[in-house]
Design an enzyme around this catalytic site. Sequence first.
Site, PDB file in Angstrom:
ATOM      1  N   HIS A   1       0.840  -1.201   0.000  1.00 29.02           N
ATOM      2  CA  HIS A   1       0.000   0.000   0.000  1.00 29.02           C
ATOM      3  C   HIS A   1       0.877   1.254   0.000  1.00 29.02           C
ATOM      4  CE1 HIS A   1      -3.487   2.528   1.424  1.00 29.02           C
ATOM      5  NE2 HIS A   1      -2.477   3.232   1.932  1.00 29.02           N
ATOM      6  N   GLU A   2       1.896   1.258   0.858  1.00 31.36           N
ATOM      7  CA  GLU A   2       2.782   2.428   0.934  1.00 31.36           C
ATOM      8  C   GLU A   2       3.593   2.595  -0.349  1.00 31.36           C
ATOM      9  OE1 GLU A   2       2.359   4.625   3.142  1.00 31.36           O
ATOM     10  OE2 GLU A   2       0.915   3.346   4.159  1.00 31.36           O
TER      11      GLU A   2
ATOM     12  N   HIS B   1       1.833   4.634  -2.873  1.00 30.88           N
ATOM     13  CA  HIS B   1       1.997   6.075  -2.688  1.00 30.88           C
ATOM     14  C   HIS B   1       3.343   6.547  -3.233  1.00 30.88           C
ATOM     15  CE1 HIS B   1      -1.685   6.604  -0.527  1.00 30.88           C
ATOM     16  NE2 HIS B   1      -1.323   5.855   0.497  1.00 30.88           N
TER      17      HIS B   1
ATOM     18  N   GLU C   1      -6.495   6.817  -1.122  1.00 33.53           N
ATOM     19  CA  GLU C   1      -6.380   5.605  -0.306  1.00 33.53           C
ATOM     20  C   GLU C   1      -7.004   4.386  -0.980  1.00 33.53           C
ATOM     21  OE1 GLU C   1      -4.460   5.309   2.339  1.00 33.53           O
ATOM     22  OE2 GLU C   1      -3.970   7.399   1.933  1.00 33.53           O
TER      23      GLU C   1
END
Length: 647
Positions: A177-178, A181, A259
């Site tokens: 997930h990070e 980003h 998100e």
Amino acid sequence: MDFFSAQDDARRKTRWLIFLFVLAILSLVVLTNLFIMLFAEYSTDYYVQDHTPMTFWEQFDWARFTAIGLGVTVVILLGSLIRTLTLRGGGKSVAEMMGGRLVSGNPKTPLERRLLNVVEEISIASGTPVPQVYVMDKEPGINAFAAGYTTGDAVVAVTQGCLEKLNRSELQGVIAHEFSHIINGDMRLNIRLIGVLFGILMVALIGRLVFRWGAFGGRNSRENNGIPLVVLGLGLLILGYVGVFFGNLIKASVSRQREFLADASAVQFTRDPDGIAGALKKIGGDSQGALINHPDAEELSHAYFEEGVPHLFSSLFATHPPLDKRIRKIQPGWDGKFVVPEPASPADVQREEDQREQPRLSPQDMALGGVILTSVLDNIGKAGAPHAGNMREAQRLLQYLPGELHEAAAEPYGARALIYALVLDEERGILEKQMRHLQDKADTGVAMLTKKYMGAVRQLAPRLRLTLVDLTMPALRQLSRSQYHLFRDNLNILIEMDGEITAFEWSLQKIILHNLEASFEHKISRIGRYKHLSRLHDEISMMLSYLVRNTHESETGARQAFEAAARELELENLELLKEPELDLQRLDKAMDKLNQLKPLLKPQLLKACAASVAADGEITATEMELLRAFSSLLDCPLPPLPEHEEN
């Protein structure tokens, strides 16, 4: 959404965000201006007994209005600039601001070893530089964030609770997930948000100082009656926090949109929806949740994996969608039950890491071999959105790499020695000259380590060389500025010592220095400056000519490869340059300009390169290394080719 579309979308979102913040700042300037003008009239009436109050329009003066407006604007911009400069170090500065501790290549516990393994796997699978990893020791909640301006200075930070309460699959989901980003361009936007919001807050901070001075300022203030100062300070304080209120609304709105994309990317990446969904369920079931206790937690609230700061009006200021919505997006059939996490046993974690899949290929199989054109084009098209095959390939590469070299890559002395060993010449006279230079100029002990690892480095299969380079990046970022400059100068000297620079040496040099520049020189490219490939004919000709001249011995082969690239680009007037025209300084300048293309134009360049090198039906190690170098200089991740795509 692929990497290039996400980057372009991030740029559009940034422009829209800038517009909204400019609107908010202008509104704040106007309101502050009007308040100060009314205050000036009030204070005059307060002090001068015979003063006759004027109407608003009677006292309005454009010159004064402009002067006050400029003053308020300067305060906001100055505050924003100061805060941004404190974070000029990129991800490292943000992680240290939040109390993060750098996890080195020799971690203290099996939990930290597992964390580093997961980060390395995802980095290599996504084709991005391995970031530095931080742990926030005093944070028992389950949370994480990525920070930085570019992939070259990015960091990933996790809380102690994230480390202890999640299993490997769940931790992998959080880290993936990070990485979304990192890859999708969210990090630079996050740091800019911190700076702008602090600038708006400056108005409130000045108001607080004026209020305190009027109320408690001392003898002179009491003698002169500090009521006007109290009123002025209170007004500025209220207006400043009104600005912060609307700034936080904008921040929350932008963050929530990103998100869901990051969650979807994590699932696509790991092919394990249970991993990230499990982490979210444990956040919902944990007494600490995702809470971040650090005093500066609010500033970074939009960058966390999950809401880390409680809000009075959560529906307005929440920077993340509700947990249940995120989980149902991933698992539509979820029963609605959260999970109470149990701390992982270090022994179980160690056993889990030891039982990971072992490499199945021989050293001969690890050579790149032939790769069909469609495989490479497919991988470029999926840049930033790697799949499970990329993850398996990354795990395979890491597991096959000799343990001695893997360990050496994790600490600054060993990392420098490995990079030096990769460029040592095979001709004895040149090699002796290079080693003497290292003994005289390199930091103490580095020359000895270079000699120690030289044999093992030379035996590496070609495709493992860049994997080793990737692993050295976190350790190299730990160098001091003077150590970095010495390392850079030594690397350049070693490469140039034999009088020529091979394609591999150029590729290695550019991949390393381009990524380290973000950390040590704070060099950030101006992405999106060029909106049409046709504006950079000469630069594209230089890049493609260097590629084909270094990968084809015959003029016929070079021309066929060049024409294949030109057809892919559909550009006229591209010129295949001759060997004497391939000046490396001109090539470096060309790549700097090409890096400033709009994100959606960059895959066309990479696909043209792929069409060129695959024109003869296969891709060699040198060709793949040049592709990696070009992708790095264009700031476009290029995942490794999965096992099933090789002959």
